[in-house]
Design a protein around this motif. Structure first.
Motif, mmCIF file in Angstrom:
data_model
loop_
_atom_site.group_PDB
_atom_site.id
_atom_site.type_symbol
_atom_site.label_atom_id
_atom_site.label_comp_id
_atom_site.label_asym_id
_atom_site.label_seq_id
_atom_site.Cartn_x
_atom_site.Cartn_y
_atom_site.Cartn_z
ATOM 1 N N ASP A 46 -5.026 3.281 4.757
ATOM 2 C CA ASP A 46 -5.132 1.976 5.415
ATOM 3 C C ASP A 46 -4.434 0.872 4.634
ATOM 4 O O ASP A 46 -4.033 -0.142 5.206
ATOM 5 C CB ASP A 46 -6.607 1.577 5.568
ATOM 6 N N LEU A 47 -4.331 1.051 3.332
ATOM 7 C CA LEU A 47 -3.805 0.002 2.456
ATOM 8 C C LEU A 47 -3.135 0.638 1.246
ATOM 9 O O LEU A 47 -3.728 1.500 0.596
ATOM 10 C CB LEU A 47 -4.961 -0.888 1.969
ATOM 11 N N SER A 48 -1.904 0.226 0.970
ATOM 12 C CA SER A 48 -1.238 0.644 -0.266
ATOM 13 C C SER A 48 -1.443 -0.441 -1.314
ATOM 14 O O SER A 48 -1.400 -1.630 -1.008
ATOM 15 C CB SER A 48 0.265 0.848 -0.043
ATOM 16 N N VAL A 49 -1.680 -0.010 -2.544
ATOM 17 C CA VAL A 49 -1.889 -0.952 -3.647
ATOM 18 C C VAL A 49 -0.929 -0.585 -4.773
ATOM 19 O O VAL A 49 -0.849 0.575 -5.169
ATOM 20 C CB VAL A 49 -3.346 -0.901 -4.156
ATOM 21 N N VAL A 50 -0.211 -1.587 -5.283
ATOM 22 C CA VAL A 50 0.728 -1.379 -6.378
ATOM 23 C C VAL A 50 0.444 -2.432 -7.444
ATOM 24 O O VAL A 50 0.304 -3.611 -7.142
ATOM 25 C CB VAL A 50 2.192 -1.506 -5.897
ATOM 26 N N GLY A 51 0.348 -1.986 -8.686
ATOM 27 C CA GLY A 51 0.095 -2.893 -9.792
ATOM 28 C C GLY A 51 1.325 -3.073 -10.647
ATOM 29 O O GLY A 51 2.404 -2.570 -10.339
ATOM 30 N N TYR A 52 1.136 -3.792 -11.751
ATOM 31 C CA TYR A 52 2.234 -4.054 -12.674
ATOM 32 C C TYR A 52 1.707 -3.912 -14.089
ATOM 33 O O TYR A 52 0.618 -4.396 -14.392
ATOM 34 C CB TYR A 52 2.782 -5.470 -12.457
ATOM 35 N N ASP A 53 2.393 -3.262 -14.942
ATOM 36 C CA ASP A 53 2.140 -3.083 -16.367
ATOM 37 C C ASP A 53 1.868 -1.634 -16.736
ATOM 38 O O ASP A 53 2.109 -1.246 -17.853
ATOM 39 C CB ASP A 53 0.979 -3.919 -16.919
ATOM 40 N N ASP A 54 1.326 -0.828 -15.847
ATOM 41 C CA ASP A 54 1.033 0.578 -16.122
ATOM 42 C C ASP A 54 0.104 0.738 -17.331
ATOM 43 O O ASP A 54 0.373 1.495 -18.248
ATOM 44 C CB ASP A 54 2.314 1.399 -16.316
ATOM 45 N N ILE A 55 -1.015 0.006 -17.308
ATOM 46 C CA ILE A 55 -2.008 0.165 -18.366
ATOM 47 C C ILE A 55 -2.674 1.530 -18.223
ATOM 48 O O ILE A 55 -2.555 2.189 -17.186
ATOM 49 C CB ILE A 55 -3.059 -0.964 -18.321
ATOM 50 N N ASP A 56 -3.375 1.983 -19.258
ATOM 51 C CA ASP A 56 -3.991 3.311 -19.236
ATOM 52 C C ASP A 56 -4.919 3.504 -18.035
ATOM 53 O O ASP A 56 -4.936 4.564 -17.426
ATOM 54 C CB ASP A 56 -4.768 3.557 -20.526
ATOM 55 N N ALA A 57 -5.673 2.482 -17.687
ATOM 56 C CA ALA A 57 -6.605 2.588 -16.568
ATOM 57 C C ALA A 57 -5.889 2.831 -15.242
ATOM 58 O O ALA A 57 -6.462 3.408 -14.317
ATOM 59 C CB ALA A 57 -7.469 1.330 -16.471
ATOM 60 N N LEU A 64 -3.315 4.582 -9.665
ATOM 61 C CA LEU A 64 -2.654 3.369 -9.189
ATOM 62 C C LEU A 64 -1.142 3.471 -9.357
ATOM 63 O O LEU A 64 -0.633 3.676 -10.470
ATOM 64 C CB LEU A 64 -3.173 2.156 -9.973
ATOM 65 N N THR A 65 -0.410 3.315 -8.263
ATOM 66 C CA THR A 65 1.037 3.177 -8.334
ATOM 67 C C THR A 65 1.320 1.871 -9.059
ATOM 68 O O THR A 65 0.677 0.857 -8.783
ATOM 69 C CB THR A 65 1.652 3.154 -6.917
ATOM 70 N N THR A 66 2.263 1.890 -9.994
ATOM 71 C CA THR A 66 2.476 0.698 -10.809
ATOM 72 C C THR A 66 3.901 0.612 -11.309
ATOM 73 O O THR A 66 4.641 1.594 -11.297
ATOM 74 C CB THR A 66 1.480 0.690 -11.997
#
Length: 78
Positions: free
Chosen positions: A19-30, A36-38
């Motif tokens: 239903d929803l794509s989520v993309v982050g920034y930084d690629d932290i360990d978590a 998480l695509t990042t």
């Protein structure tokens, strides 16, 4: 913030990535643990360049980034 979006989506029954794509920034360990695509950036190089700019000055710095695709992103729902 992106990890918070994943939590909020789960609380509301929103399926990621159906239903929803989520993309982050930084690629932290978590990010890896959460699927998480990042966008990965070189943290050590960023710090080194920041110190260099503060101590020696200089122009803009362009560092490489890579998109790390994991399970939080998918095709647009039809």
């Amino acid at each position: 913030l992106a990890l918070g979006v994943l939590r909020a989506a789960a609380e509301r029954g929103i399926r990621v990535p159906q239903d929803l794509s989520v993309v982050g920034y930084d690629d932290i360990d978590a990010a890896g643990a959460a699927g998480l695509t990042t966008v990965h950036q070189p943290h050590a190089a960023k710090g080194e360049e920041a110190v260099r700019l503060l101590t020696q000055g200089g122009d803009d710095v362009l560092l490489p980034t890579d998109l790390v695709v994991r399970s939080s992103s998918g095709p647009v729902p039809s």
